[in-house]
Design an enzyme around this catalytic site. Structure first.
Site, PDB file in Angstrom:
ATOM      1  N   LYS A  62     -20.297 -20.701  -9.983  1.00  0.00           N
ATOM      2  CA  LYS A  62     -19.588 -20.483 -11.242  1.00  0.00           C
ATOM      3  C   LYS A  62     -18.165 -19.987 -10.984  1.00  0.00           C
ATOM      4  CE  LYS A  62     -20.645 -20.564 -15.708  1.00  0.00           C
ATOM      5  NZ  LYS A  62     -21.595 -21.450 -16.389  1.00  0.00           N
TER       6      LYS A  62
ATOM      7  N   TYR B 244       0.856  -1.188   0.000  1.00  0.00           N
ATOM      8  CA  TYR B 244       0.000   0.000   0.000  1.00  0.00           C
ATOM      9  C   TYR B 244       0.891   1.237   0.000  1.00  0.00           C
ATOM     10  CZ  TYR B 244      -4.259   2.670   0.626  1.00  0.00           C
ATOM     11  OH  TYR B 244      -5.292   3.537   0.437  1.00  0.00           O
TER      12      TYR B 244
ATOM     13  N   GLY C 106     -34.258 -20.371 -27.709  1.00  0.00           N
ATOM     14  CA  GLY C 106     -33.743 -19.385 -26.767  1.00  0.00           C
ATOM     15  C   GLY C 106     -32.241 -19.221 -26.906  1.00  0.00           C
TER      16      GLY C 106
ATOM     17  N   GLU D 202     -24.299 -14.499 -17.424  1.00  0.00           N
ATOM     18  CA  GLU D 202     -24.840 -15.759 -16.929  1.00  0.00           C
ATOM     19  C   GLU D 202     -26.319 -15.610 -16.573  1.00  0.00           C
ATOM     20  OE1 GLU D 202     -24.152 -19.782 -15.962  1.00  0.00           O
ATOM     21  OE2 GLU D 202     -22.699 -18.312 -16.711  1.00  0.00           O
ATOM     22  N   ASP D 203     -27.117 -16.571 -17.019  1.00  0.00           N
ATOM     23  CA  ASP D 203     -28.512 -16.677 -16.579  1.00  0.00           C
ATOM     24  C   ASP D 203     -29.297 -15.389 -16.792  1.00  0.00           C
ATOM     25  OD1 ASP D 203     -27.869 -19.236 -15.914  1.00  0.00           O
ATOM     26  OD2 ASP D 203     -27.830 -18.921 -13.756  1.00  0.00           O
TER      27      ASP D 203
ATOM     28  N   ASN E 219     -21.201 -27.407 -19.474  1.00  0.00           N
ATOM     29  CA  ASN E 219     -20.498 -26.180 -19.852  1.00  0.00           C
ATOM     30  C   ASN E 219     -19.133 -26.041 -19.195  1.00  0.00           C
ATOM     31  OD1 ASN E 219     -22.936 -25.727 -21.067  1.00  0.00           O
ATOM     32  ND2 ASN E 219     -23.160 -23.627 -20.321  1.00  0.00           N
TER      33      ASN E 219
ATOM     34  N   ALA F 146     -29.512 -20.851 -25.772  1.00  0.00           N
ATOM     35  CA  ALA F 146     -28.690 -21.996 -26.169  1.00  0.00           C
ATOM     36  C   ALA F 146     -29.026 -22.463 -27.574  1.00  0.00           C
ATOM     37  CB  ALA F 146     -28.877 -23.141 -25.167  1.00  0.00           C
TER      38      ALA F 146
END
Length: 370
Positions: free
Chosen positions: A73, A18, A175, A115-116, A297, A177
């Protein structure tokens, strides 16, 4: 890249980590922003971003409930790619707000994993962020699924004596995918392809198509003159790829070509149960870990990001995704058989093979900065 760490045990360490030592690093980056790639966590860190609108098979459960999935994830990124990932759940479903928020966060990260996020907003969000940012932006629900599905299909076609140019494919689900799988199959050489939604084959003769589905129709069913219901499309088809949920009647599956290939990837309930699928298909895959040939995935996204980050890529190209799929398919090698067309998630060869192939493709496609 090599990741290193150092202990913070005393006054001298503190002065380096720092103030005052950190000021020298700040000045170096101010003079040359590319130095973030050498002196910060940025080149090894990915933002995992969701709005909680399409979480697993649970649907729109909101950002708070999505956090456990994003945390999971992040664990997968670290375990399988050595990539540090930060879960970020946004309390908005507005497309503009999501794009602006991610764009403003981008200087802190080497890549963005969407994601999602529900379709069709996910397509616009990804496309516009890719245009705006000079780091990899990747919607895993689309492209991760597509890469692994293509890898498994490549081996299934080899096993059944087919080639891309003469194989007839049906995808149920238009959709995120479904659209991505259709596009990567076309890149790979499939020419006879129909995608279906709840109302049947997506083709330009329909008057109820969204702009995304209209564009999809033009590159799929319109090319081969396909129309009608899912049952009609399956009649004589070589390959069925399910990313839709629901259940396909057995009598429709029975209409497929001999030695058919069935990838029923909905979780937790496949569109076609493997016991039924095996009556008519030579190769069967699902999204589940308790059946052979899991389309998972995790085989793709950690290695794809690892390879992209290693070469400081400005994006993820179609060539990089195809390279990832080919690398996965090649790992099966001489072990190829009906119940083994894709490696397992814990195959230690996967991350290195995928990342190396992606890095090489990035250099070939001109998006690598080192």
């Amino acid at each position: 890249m090599e990741i290193t760490s150092a202990p913070l045990t005393g006054k001298e360490d503190l002065s380096l980590a720092y103030t005052p030592g950190v000021a020298l690093v700040c000045e170096a980056i101010a003079a040359d922003p590319s130095m973030t790639q050498h002196y910060t966590w940025v080149p090894n860190t990915v933002a995992v971003v969701s709005d909680g609108t399409a979480v697993l098979g649970l649907g729109d459960i909101g950002p708070a409930a999505a956090m456990p999935v994003m945390e999971g994830k992040a664990v997968l990124f670290k375990q399988f790619g050595g990539v540090d990932a930060v879960p970020i759940c946004l309390d908005t479903t507005d497309t503009e707000e999501i794009i602006e928020t991610v764009a403003r966060l981008a200087p802190s990260f080497g890549g963005v994993n969407l994601e999602d996020i529900s379709a069709p907003r996910c397509f616009e969000i990804e496309d516009r962020l890719k245009e705006r940012l000079d780091i990899p932006v990747f919607h895993d629900d689309q492209h991760g699924t597509a890469v692994v599905a293509l890898a498994a299909l490549e081996n299934a076609l080899k096993l059944t004596g087919r080639d891309y140019a003469t194989t007839r494919v049906v995808i149920s689900g238009a959709g995120a995918a479904g659209v991505a799988i259709a596009k990567i199959l076309i890149e790979a050489g499939i020419t006879d392809l129909a995608v279906t939604d709840r109302k049947g084959v997506v083709h330009s003769g329909r008057d109820d198509l969204t702009p995304v589905k209209k564009a999809l129709a033009e590159i799929t069913a319109d090319k081969a003159g396909r129309s009608g219901s899912l049952a009609d499309a399956l009649d004589g088809a070589d390959v069925y790829l399910g990313v839709s949920g629901g259940t396909i009647p057995e009598e429709d599956i029975a209409r497929m070509a001999p030695d058919a290939i069935i990838f029923a990837m909905a979780n937790p309930t496949p569109e076609v149960h493997p016991d039924i699928a095996h009556k008519y298909a030579r190769v069967v895959a699902t999204g589940r870990s308790d059946f052979p040939n899991q389309i998972n995935n995790v085989l793709a996204f950690p290695g794809i990001f690892r390879g992209a980050l290693d070469v400081h890529a400005t994006g993820i190209t179609e060539g990089m995704k195809l390279a990832a799929a080919n690398a996965l398919a090649e790992l099966v090698g001489d072990e190829l058989r009906e119940d083994f067309v894709i490696p397992g998630p814990f195959d230690p060869r996967v991350p290195g093979a995928v990342s190396a192939a992606v890095a090489e493709a990035a250099r070939r496609d001109g998006v690598a900065r080192r």
